[in-house]
Design a protein around this motif. Sequence first.
Motif, short mmCIF file in Angstrom:
data_model
loop_
_atom_site.label_atom_id
_atom_site.label_comp_id
_atom_site.label_asym_id
_atom_site.label_seq_id
_atom_site.Cartn_x
_atom_site.Cartn_y
_atom_site.Cartn_z
N GLU A 66 -6.78 -5.09 -3.40
CA GLU A 66 -7.43 -5.01 -2.09
C GLU A 66 -8.31 -6.25 -1.93
N TYR A 95 -9.74 -14.31 4.93
CA TYR A 95 -10.19 -13.00 4.47
C TYR A 95 -9.04 -12.01 4.45
N GLY A 96 -9.16 -11.00 3.59
CA GLY A 96 -8.16 -9.94 3.55
C GLY A 96 -6.89 -10.34 2.83
N LYS A 139 -8.30 -10.09 10.01
CA LYS A 139 -7.84 -9.97 8.63
C LYS A 139 -7.01 -8.70 8.50
N VAL A 143 -6.10 -5.54 6.17
CA VAL A 143 -6.66 -4.74 5.08
C VAL A 143 -5.78 -3.51 4.90
N TYR A 144 -5.95 -2.82 3.80
CA TYR A 144 -5.18 -1.60 3.57
C TYR A 144 -5.74 -0.45 4.39
N LYS A 202 -10.52 -10.64 -5.70
CA LYS A 202 -11.23 -9.38 -5.56
C LYS A 202 -12.41 -9.39 -6.54
N THR A 233 -12.42 -10.04 12.41
CA THR A 233 -13.47 -10.60 11.56
C THR A 233 -14.76 -10.74 12.37
N ASP A 245 -10.51 -9.50 -1.17
CA ASP A 245 -11.58 -9.98 -0.29
C ASP A 245 -11.10 -11.24 0.43
N ASN A 283 0.82 -1.21 0.00
CA ASN A 283 0.00 0.00 0.00
C ASN A 283 0.86 1.27 0.00
N VAL A 316 -0.79 -1.34 6.06
CA VAL A 316 -1.90 -2.25 6.37
C VAL A 316 -2.31 -2.13 7.83
#
Length: 295
Positions: free
Chosen positions: A162, A188-189, A223, A225-226, A276, A236, A164, A114, A231
């Motif tokens: 990004e 996830y993520g 998870k 994520v950005y 994604k 979850t 899922d 990211n 990150v």
Amino acid sequence: MYTVSLQSAGQEDILRVGTKAFHLGQLVKENFRVPQGFIITSNALARFMIENHLEEKMWEATVPAEIEHDIASAYERLKVETNESDLSVAVRSSSAAEDLDGASFAGQYESILNVKDFPHLMESVKMCWSSLFSDRVKQYAQQKKIAAEKFPMAVLIQRCIEADVSGVVFSMNPVTENKEEIVINASYGLGEAIVSGMVTPDSFLVSKQLAYIHRDLGGKEMKLVYGQKGVKEVETTSEEQKCFCLKDEQLLSLVSETKKMEAFYQHPVDIEFAIKADHIYILQVRPVTTRGGQD
């Protein structure tokens, strides 16, 4: 001179672009879905070190103007190709030492996710270069009796997905060595949560002929994520934890893509993927060997 498009990487000298970029370049030519990107070639690092009379200390050194200009041009081209002015990229090492048989340097070098502006990009490139000389790499090289400096480092810049759902696929069962079974670990993520052991992923054991599919529900406790930059961890939901993260169609598509890649390389492969909006992206492919980690 110092950058190469990912589309061209599969025709380059592997010492110039590294194994990660070389294999992804091959997959692009075979029409697999790989995030767009470019490579800063290993001769950029060599030139940078010569220009600054460096052996190992490089953090405060200045990148030669022609290298920085070449990287800036490739970065702007990538923005045009992806049609994303606010482009987020991953900056990852790509060394020829990463897939050595029995001595994989994967996971020993830096990866930065990211990255959203050019100053951060250049800072991240230098972090990748610096990791070539880290104590961790030196110790691993000594342990394996390998001269790591003989394997120059390129840097791979790719559009961030990004995800899922992300995960790892083995085109043979790495425990039983059954070549008729595919093993998938997914959560996830972003996939870094799996490869770093931060979560217990869902596991799938699939017959290549689809005679059976065994599913094992993982905890998927959190998870990655950005965030605004880099990150962040997100817990979850209980609903996410109770469900398998891969839908049947996604699972079957992964099996199909894995079989195609194994057929192309003519040996069992270890794949990192991201999904994604139901599109499967291949982030890395390597032979199934002794795994020294991920990056």
